[in-house]
Design a protein around this motif. Structure first.
Motif, PDB file in Angstrom:
ATOM      1  N   HIS A   1       0.825  -1.216   0.000  1.00 41.74           N
ATOM      2  CA  HIS A   1       0.000   0.000   0.000  1.00 41.74           C
ATOM      3  C   HIS A   1       0.858   1.265   0.000  1.00 41.74           C
ATOM      4  O   HIS A   1       0.433   2.292  -0.546  1.00 41.74           O
ATOM      5  CB  HIS A   1      -0.963  -0.021   1.192  1.00 41.74           C
TER       6      HIS A   1
ATOM      7  N   GLU B   1      -1.326   4.456  -1.080  1.00 44.14           N
ATOM      8  CA  GLU B   1      -2.686   4.436  -0.539  1.00 44.14           C
ATOM      9  C   GLU B   1      -2.684   3.886   0.895  1.00 44.14           C
ATOM     10  O   GLU B   1      -3.655   3.281   1.343  1.00 44.14           O
ATOM     11  CB  GLU B   1      -3.617   3.607  -1.437  1.00 44.14           C
TER      12      GLU B   1
ATOM     13  N   HIS C   1      -2.902   3.717   4.815  1.00 45.99           N
ATOM     14  CA  HIS C   1      -3.676   4.383   5.859  1.00 45.99           C
ATOM     15  C   HIS C   1      -3.632   3.492   7.090  1.00 45.99           C
ATOM     16  O   HIS C   1      -3.574   2.265   6.966  1.00 45.99           O
ATOM     17  CB  HIS C   1      -5.125   4.589   5.381  1.00 45.99           C
ATOM     18  N   TRP C   2      -3.676   4.099   8.255  1.00 41.16           N
ATOM     19  CA  TRP C   2      -3.575   3.292   9.476  1.00 41.16           C
ATOM     20  C   TRP C   2      -4.705   2.267   9.578  1.00 41.16           C
ATOM     21  O   TRP C   2      -4.539   1.198  10.164  1.00 41.16           O
ATOM     22  CB  TRP C   2      -3.540   4.190  10.718  1.00 41.16           C
ATOM     23  N   ARG C   3      -5.873   2.590   8.986  1.00 40.02           N
ATOM     24  CA  ARG C   3      -6.992   1.629   9.018  1.00 40.02           C
ATOM     25  C   ARG C   3      -6.653   0.374   8.214  1.00 40.02           C
ATOM     26  O   ARG C   3      -7.066  -0.744   8.571  1.00 40.02           O
ATOM     27  CB  ARG C   3      -8.249   2.280   8.434  1.00 40.02           C
TER      28      ARG C   3
ATOM     29  N   LEU D   1     -11.499   2.583   0.643  1.00 39.63           N
ATOM     30  CA  LEU D   1     -10.179   2.508   1.270  1.00 39.63           C
ATOM     31  C   LEU D   1     -10.135   1.216   2.087  1.00 39.63           C
ATOM     32  O   LEU D   1     -10.830   1.096   3.096  1.00 39.63           O
ATOM     33  CB  LEU D   1      -9.964   3.724   2.190  1.00 39.63           C
TER      34      LEU D   1
END
Lengths: 82, 312
Positions: free
Chosen positions: A50, A55, A57-59, B285
């Motif tokens: 990622h 792209e 992201h901590w999520r 996402l």
């Protein structure tokens, strides 16, 4: 297929891990360490994948960690049952 | 909100779950981990308060283990090991100690090494080694597992060893009925060896050379035709001409079933989510489902192929 190289590298990592898991069949301690190693390698692969695609992201990191923990815990507790 | 709504919320990407099946989201995954751990601890607690209720039955005999061990040696051009009564006693004591002090290791929790059992029965050795196994179904599987482990294989195929002692004992370890197999190797000091003994690495299946060889060994009688002492349970079963009855269920098989169900459920949810996201062209996402599928699929395969039994 998009990201073919990324997926091939993941499959290579998992194949090596699975091969070691099979080679050390019945050596439970070693198999547990292999499982932990596979989980860590998987999370690292996810982060790198990622990050390269910009792209991250901590999520997403949290998702990879939870998938690795779930699968790892299940395998480790099974190995400890014998 | 009815059952159908919950099913869709859990398994189908929808606005209610932010376009990702709820079961695949970290919050639910952590809940599943917690539930699995809770179930395992509950099982442990049950085993603690009701030992021997669950169990594992096997059909292992010392005679067959000896036969297969010597067969493996013969295949590798080695002389057969001779059954020795004192080594049988060593193996029996080691198995008894593991059950008495509830451990599964070469060294007991109090630091007692296998070699102390050799001293106890008066077996003075130049070389000695120990192979342990548990929870296998039959004698062939035990020896095969040892042969697949480099350190245990080294013990079985060690030309320095001349004698062997075996013990197959049923008992309760950590609340679970277990069949322990102890295989002790030895070369008595009274037996001439071809070359000067060398110190082998301690991790090589716990093979050691005595550090202080006793100059005058006590007579060590070889017991070629001696019957291997059996555990009372096995002896009783054999006397009745029957194999042990299968257990109600084993903690291993129960855990394996739950593991397959859990990983299978996640795998199915991932597959469905992947298809629907592709069909509906959802942009979100998220981690990569294909990667999750490959990872969980690999570990599910490992779970399916894992069979009971461990060597040490």
């Amino acid at each position: 297929m998009k990201d073919l190289k990324h997926y091939l590298s993941l499959m290579a990592i998992l194949s090596i891990g699975f091969g070691l898991f099979w080679i050390f069949n019945f050596n439970r301690q070693i198999q547990i360490w292999i499982t932990i190693g596979l989980g860590v390698a998987y999370v690292l692969w996810g982060v790198l994948h990622h990050a390269i695609k910009k792209e991250f992201h901590w999520r997403i990191l949290w998702e990879y960690i939870m998938v690795a923990i779930l699968a790892g815990v299940v395998v480790i507790f099974l190995l400890r049952r014998t | 909100m009815n059952l159908l709504w919950w099913a869709r919320h859990l398994f189908v990407p929808h606005y209610s779950n932010n376009c990702k099946a709820k079961i695949l989201q970290p919050s639910v995954l952590s809940l599943l981990v917690a539930l699995f751990l809770l179930g395992q601890f509950a099982l442990n607690f049950y085993l603690l308060i009701s030992p021997s209720v669950l169990g594992f039955a096997s059909n292992i005999t010392p005679e067959k283990v000896l036969e297969v061990t010597n067969q493996k040696r013969a295949e590798n051009g080695l002389t057969p090991l001779t059954l020795n009564g004192k080594l049988n006693e060593v193996a029996q004591r080691k198995a008894g100690d593991m059950f008495a002090f509830n451990y599964w290791s070469h060294v007991s929790p109090s630091g007692r090494s296998p070699w102390s059992f050799f001293q106890e029965v008066g077996y003075k050795y130049l070389y000695a080694g120990e192979n342990l196994a548990r929870d296998f179904m039959n004698s062939e599987a035990v020896v095969e597992a040892w042969m697949n482990s480099p350190s245990h294989r080294d013990n079985i195929l060690n030309s320095n060893y001349k004698e062997i002692g075996l013990s197959v004992v049923n008992g309760t370890l950590n609340g679970v009925e277990t069949t322990l197999v102890v295989e002790m190797f030895g070369t008595p000091t009274s037996m001439p060896v071809a070359k000067k003994p060398t110190v082998l690495p301690p991790q090589q299946a716990a093979t050691i050379k005595t550090t202080t060889p006793t100059p005058i060994p006590s007579p060590v009688s070889l017991a070629k035709e001696e019957k291997v002492p059996l555990s009372p349970k096995i002896a009783l079963a054999q006397a009745k001409g029957e194999t042990q009855s299968p257990p109600l269920f084993s903690p291993f098989l129960l855990t394996k079933t739950i593991a397959i169900f859990l990983l299978g459920l996640i795998l199915g949810a991932l597959a469905l989510d992947t298809i629907l996201v592709y069909q509906r062209k959802i942009i979100r996402l998220s981690g990569k489902n294909v990667a999750h599928l490959i990872f969980i699929g690999t570990l599910l395969l490992a779970v399916i192929l894992t069979t009971p039994g461990a060597v040490l």
